[in-house]
Write a protein that holds these residues in place. Structure first.
Motif, PDB file in Angstrom:
ATOM      1  N   THR A   6       0.862  -1.181   0.000  1.00 41.40           N
ATOM      2  CA  THR A   6       0.000   0.000   0.000  1.00 41.40           C
ATOM      3  C   THR A   6       0.899   1.232   0.000  1.00 41.40           C
ATOM      4  O   THR A   6       1.715   1.405   0.903  1.00 41.40           O
ATOM      5  CB  THR A   6      -0.923   0.025   1.227  1.00 41.40           C
ATOM      6  OG1 THR A   6      -1.775  -1.120   1.199  1.00 41.40           O
ATOM      7  CG2 THR A   6      -1.771   1.298   1.235  1.00 41.40           C
ATOM      8  N   GLU A  46       1.061   4.821   0.633  1.00 42.19           N
ATOM      9  CA  GLU A  46       0.268   5.795   1.388  1.00 42.19           C
ATOM     10  C   GLU A  46       0.886   7.183   1.209  1.00 42.19           C
ATOM     11  O   GLU A  46       1.979   7.470   1.688  1.00 42.19           O
ATOM     12  CB  GLU A  46       0.256   5.398   2.865  1.00 42.19           C
ATOM     13  CG  GLU A  46      -0.744   6.151   3.698  1.00 42.19           C
ATOM     14  CD  GLU A  46      -0.843   5.550   5.089  1.00 42.19           C
ATOM     15  OE1 GLU A  46      -0.291   6.169   6.006  1.00 42.19           O
ATOM     16  OE2 GLU A  46      -1.437   4.459   5.242  1.00 42.19           O
ATOM     17  N   THR A  73      -1.336  -0.764  -4.129  1.00 43.17           N
ATOM     18  CA  THR A  73      -2.568   0.007  -3.966  1.00 43.17           C
ATOM     19  C   THR A  73      -2.199   1.402  -3.487  1.00 43.17           C
ATOM     20  O   THR A  73      -1.538   1.555  -2.458  1.00 43.17           O
ATOM     21  CB  THR A  73      -3.506  -0.654  -2.934  1.00 43.17           C
ATOM     22  OG1 THR A  73      -3.821  -1.969  -3.373  1.00 43.17           O
ATOM     23  CG2 THR A  73      -4.778   0.164  -2.760  1.00 43.17           C
ATOM     24  N   ASP A 111      -2.962   4.743  -1.799  1.00 43.18           N
ATOM     25  CA  ASP A 111      -3.869   5.304  -0.792  1.00 43.18           C
ATOM     26  C   ASP A 111      -3.457   6.766  -0.590  1.00 43.18           C
ATOM     27  O   ASP A 111      -2.591   7.075   0.222  1.00 43.18           O
ATOM     28  CB  ASP A 111      -3.741   4.507   0.509  1.00 43.18           C
ATOM     29  CG  ASP A 111      -4.731   4.967   1.568  1.00 43.18           C
ATOM     30  OD1 ASP A 111      -5.617   5.778   1.238  1.00 43.18           O
ATOM     31  OD2 ASP A 111      -4.609   4.521   2.724  1.00 43.18           O
ATOM     32  N   GLN A 144     -14.174   7.235  -1.199  1.00 46.07           N
ATOM     33  CA  GLN A 144     -13.883   6.121  -2.101  1.00 46.07           C
ATOM     34  C   GLN A 144     -14.327   6.441  -3.521  1.00 46.07           C
ATOM     35  O   GLN A 144     -13.665   6.082  -4.488  1.00 46.07           O
ATOM     36  CB  GLN A 144     -14.613   4.855  -1.622  1.00 46.07           C
ATOM     37  CG  GLN A 144     -14.023   4.252  -0.359  1.00 46.07           C
ATOM     38  CD  GLN A 144     -12.787   3.419  -0.660  1.00 46.07           C
ATOM     39  OE1 GLN A 144     -11.758   3.940  -1.029  1.00 46.07           O
ATOM     40  NE2 GLN A 144     -12.899   2.122  -0.491  1.00 46.07           N
ATOM     41  N   SER A 201      -8.232   4.576  -6.860  1.00 38.49           N
ATOM     42  CA  SER A 201      -7.180   3.702  -6.353  1.00 38.49           C
ATOM     43  C   SER A 201      -6.738   2.777  -7.470  1.00 38.49           C
ATOM     44  O   SER A 201      -7.561   2.210  -8.194  1.00 38.49           O
ATOM     45  CB  SER A 201      -7.697   2.868  -5.168  1.00 38.49           C
ATOM     46  OG  SER A 201      -7.948   3.699  -4.067  1.00 38.49           O
ATOM     47  N   ARG A 222     -13.403  -0.631   7.136  1.00 36.83           N
ATOM     48  CA  ARG A 222     -12.339   0.172   6.539  1.00 36.83           C
ATOM     49  C   ARG A 222     -12.142   1.463   7.321  1.00 36.83           C
ATOM     50  O   ARG A 222     -11.019   1.911   7.566  1.00 36.83           O
ATOM     51  CB  ARG A 222     -12.673   0.494   5.084  1.00 36.83           C
ATOM     52  CG  ARG A 222     -12.520  -0.672   4.115  1.00 36.83           C
ATOM     53  CD  ARG A 222     -12.971  -0.243   2.720  1.00 36.83           C
ATOM     54  NE  ARG A 222     -12.781  -1.325   1.770  1.00 36.83           N
ATOM     55  CZ  ARG A 222     -11.719  -1.465   1.001  1.00 36.83           C
ATOM     56  NH1 ARG A 222     -10.741  -0.598   1.118  1.00 36.83           N
ATOM     57  NH2 ARG A 222     -11.618  -2.458   0.153  1.00 36.83           N
ATOM     58  N   GLU A 237      -8.940   2.882   9.354  1.00 37.39           N
ATOM     59  CA  GLU A 237      -8.397   4.232   9.153  1.00 37.39           C
ATOM     60  C   GLU A 237      -8.236   4.947  10.490  1.00 37.39           C
ATOM     61  O   GLU A 237      -7.233   5.618  10.747  1.00 37.39           O
ATOM     62  CB  GLU A 237      -9.344   5.016   8.233  1.00 37.39           C
ATOM     63  CG  GLU A 237      -8.934   6.443   7.978  1.00 37.39           C
ATOM     64  CD  GLU A 237      -7.786   6.555   7.001  1.00 37.39           C
ATOM     65  OE1 GLU A 237      -7.287   7.676   6.807  1.00 37.39           O
ATOM     66  OE2 GLU A 237      -7.377   5.519   6.436  1.00 37.39           O
TER      67      GLU A 237
END
Length: 752
Positions: A458, A460, A489, A491, A528, A533, A546, A550
């Motif tokens: 991820t 970030e 992914t 983020d 989202q 993403s 989710r 977070e």
């Protein structure tokens, strides 16, 4: 409250004559006494600076008179007092030794012209961007240089040509026998050190004046044979013209620039410092530069030293009670009168006494409280480099070295800020925070190289700027990692710098970045939908899980200290009763946090009257909040487009028996609406009937609250306040009940 500031029969503003009388009284009462105090401080300091630089001693007094008068008259600061400054001793001494006194006067004129140019170009604010560590390091370097040079004079010798030479020769000078000079110099320093600790009536006499007077009196009474102040029998004619150099123009120009920069910096810092103390209208810093420049032009033309706004004199002026610039103007007049009438008195002053005064002033430039502040901010290295460069090379080299080191530290912090890898049960996270530019690419490449191959990663991003080089580095790594069998992914939190770059529409400037709601304000589902993403693993988790993840990653570390203090009990300030509608977020619309609100939510924010008996949940919450938690306020909050109000008006969904049973508690609201006039929202009646009913509903539930015994008792004792609130969802507007005007008004427009 209306305050009457004039008489009952006020006929308008005071006349010009009355204003002039008031100004004159102010000058006589405050400015004249303050100017005398500053004058007494300025005379020995002006002579001491002239002695330190090797200029004619009368030049110090000329600069105090001419430069101080013009700078005070034309400058932007009302309380700034200008004169020769110890901060310029190093560069002036070098200029006089190299080019002579007449050329140094030309340097002063050139520096003044540069200052006028700085002011006209409005450069003043830019000077304040210099790090405090550099400023204090420069002043400390000047102070150390002064002390090293003047110690030789205190010991009966002569200062050497540089700080390094002074330091090398100091042991031999200390070993020598200079009894009379040492006695006078040490006595001067001792009096200056002890003076602030003496009783207040004694301290009304300025310390520098007292020290020089006592030392001079002792030397005369004891018949000491010492070098003393050497002044001409009369003032020189004010027709002196500076001499241009016959060669070495680059060195002269460099000296003028150095004087201009140091004089401007000290003057601006002095003006800002006095502004912080006095409050009110701030100094026009560009005008102050123009005034200081004009003062230096005049001082140089007439054979004086460069002038600056001197913090010692300015602080003395303020502490003595000055109110206007008349004090600074008068102080120059007193010095002129002293030079005309009492020149003979000055010839008795021993040079060792002036040197002792300069040693004290130089030591004070090494400001220990400022050094502690620099140390707390982690800028000690910048301070030290500036100091060493100023002492052992020259002042501008010290400043340049300090600026270069400060920029290096800034770049290092940018390069190393917030680029790291976190590995846990949920895979690998690459976290990047702050501004990401080409300077960060080497560090970024090194961190990304440590990510395991074929890992689920991820990425970030919490960046506030992403340039092309950094984007290209990230994009290339992502593609290579995916090609090797891993997943990435993205983020991205905040403005989608990376997302825009990936879509071929990069954001090129910070000013073009869109303002994006942080996740704790915007719904997770909205976030989202609005943020793209890149392909990666999907864990099938619900939006709630989710969101919980977070919270655990981002918010929990920030709230941990707060929540640990609430772990063993609560003390909320408000019982907040509102609707269960998902659009109403109590802590958001009241700017409150954990531990602030004891919240009760139900359909329609209804409060059954006491004794109803059909619902005990709301009654139990009211009883606990008021009787046990002792909340001082209860808020009932309705909102626009409320489904419960629509149901009361006949738009209830069919087949919901329990909903119908609950809404029975809203029937008194319907009766109130039928029997009373409409309630206003910000002076207007809402167009939707359900919104008008919601306003009546808030008032009705407040009435129901008053039927509860625990509430009635608290109201009677003055321990509780009831507040009606309404939230217009579409307008994001909170309104509060104003019972006196039968309506709701926007929050902030009235006091509750």
């Amino acid at each position: 409250m209306i305050e009457i500031v004039r008489g009952e029969h006020d006929t308008g503003p005071p006349s010009r004559r009355a204003q002039a009388n008031r100004t004159l009284q102010n000058i006589l009462r405050h400015d004249v006494p303050a100017s005398l105090v500053v004058f007494l401080v300025a005379v020995p300091l002006s002579l001491g600076v002239a002695l330190a630089v090797g200029a004619p001693l009368l030049a110090g007094l000329v600069s105090a008179v001419v430069g101080g008068l013009i700078a005070s008259l034309l400058g932007g600061s009302a309380l700034q007092v200008s004169g020769p400054s110890a901060a310029l001793t190093v560069v002036l001494a070098d200029s006089i030794a190299t080019y002579g006194w007449a050329v140094t006067c030309a340097v002063t004129v050139g520096a003044g012209l540069l200052q006028i140019l700085f002011g006209l170009l409005r450069f003043a604010r830019a000077a304040l961007a210099i790090s405090p560590a550099i400023v204090h390091g420069l002043l400390a370097g000047i102070g150390v240089t002064i002390v090293l040079g003047q110690l030789h004079v205190v010991l009966g010798g002569r200062a050497q040509g540089s700080a390094l030479a002074n330091l090398a020769a100091l042991p031999g000078q200390i070993v020598g026998h200079h009894d009379q000079a040492v006695l006078i110099g040490v006595l001067t320093v001792a009096i200056l050190l002890v003076w602030p600790k003496l009783p207040a009536p004694v301290r009304k006499v300025p310390g520098p004046l007292a020290a020089v007077t006592v030392a001079t009196g002792l030397s005369v009474a004891a018949g000491m044979s010492l070098p003393r102040v050497d002044l001409p029998a009369a003032l020189p004619s004010f027709g002196f013209v500076p001499q241009l150099p016959s060669g070495g123009w680059s060195g002269v120009a460099f000296a003028a620039v150095t004087v201009a920069l140091i004089a401007s910096l000290e003057s601006l810092l002095s003006a800002v410092s006095i502004d912080k103390l006095r409050g009110g209208r701030h100094t026009d810093l560009n005008r102050e530069l123009i005034g200081q420049g004009a003062g230096n032009v005049a001082s140089g033309v007439l054979g004086g030293l460069p002038v600056t706004g001197v913090i010692v004199r300015t602080m003395t002026n303020y502490e003595a009670g000055a109110k206007t610039r008349a004090s600074a103007l008068l102080h120059s007049c007193w010095i002129l009168g002293f030079c005309l009438l009492l020149t003979g008195v000055l010839r008795y002053i021993p040079l060792a006494a002036l040197a002792g005064l300069l040693v004290y002033v130089g030591a004070k430039l090494v400001n220990l409280p400022a050094l502690k502040e620099v140390l707390r901010h982690g800028d000690l290295a910048v301070y030290a480099v500036t100091l060493v460069g100023a002492v052992f090379v020259n002042l501008l080299t010290g400043v340049a070295a300090g600026v270069l080191l400060a920029l290096t530290f800034m770049l290092r912090r940018m390069v190393h800020s917030g680029v790291h890898v976190e590995t846990g049960e949920r895979g690998t996270r690459v976290v990047i925070e702050g501004a990401l530019t080409f300077l960060s690419v080497p560090r970024l490449t090194k961190v990304l190289a440590g990510v395991p191959e074929r890992a689920d990663v991820t990425l970030e991003l919490l960046v506030d700027y992403l340039d092309h080089a950094a984007f290209d580095c990230l994009r290339g790594w992502q593609q290579a990692h995916v090609k090797a069998g891993g997943t990435v992914t993205v983020d991205e939190i905040g403005h989608p710098w990376y997302g825009r770059g990936s879509s071929g529409e990069p954001t090129v400037r910070r000013s073009l970045a869109a303002r994006v709601l942080p996740r704790w304000l915007a719904p997770w589902s909205q976030w989202q939908a609005e943020h793209v993403s890149l392909p990666g693993p999907r864990d099938g988790a619900s939006p709630l899980s989710r969101g919980a993840s977070e919270f655990q990653r981002r918010t929990a570390p920030l709230l941990r200290d707060t929540l640990s203090g609430l772990a063993h009990g609560q003390q909320p300030h408000t019982l907040f009763i509102t609707c269960g509608d998902a659009r109403i977020v109590p802590n958001l619309i009241t700017t409150s946090g954990p531990g602030d609100l004891f919240a009760v939510r139900n359909i329609g924010n209804l409060v059954p009257a006491a004794g109803d008996g059909t619902d005990s949940s709301v009654g139990a919450a009211v009883e606990y909040a008021v009787g046990v938690l002792k909340v001082p306020e209860i808020v009932v909050c309705g909102h626009s487009s409320c489904g419960a109000m629509k149901a009361l008006l006949g738009q209830a969904p069919e087949g919901l028996t329990r909903l119908g049973d609950w809404l029975r508690h809203g029937e008194p609201t319907l009766r109130r609406r039928a029997s009373e006039a409409a309630l206003l929202l910000d002076g207007r009646r809402p167009t939707a009937e359900c919104d008008q009913l919601a306003l009546h509903n808030v008032v009705q539930q407040l009435d129901h609250l008053r039927t509860h015994p625990v509430v009635a008792d608290a109201l009677a004792a003055g321990d509780l306040t009831l507040t009606g609130m309404y939230f217009d969802v579409g307008a994001a507007q909170v309104s509060l009940l104003d019972a006196a005007h039968r309506g709701f008004v926007p929050a902030g427009s009235t006091v509750h």
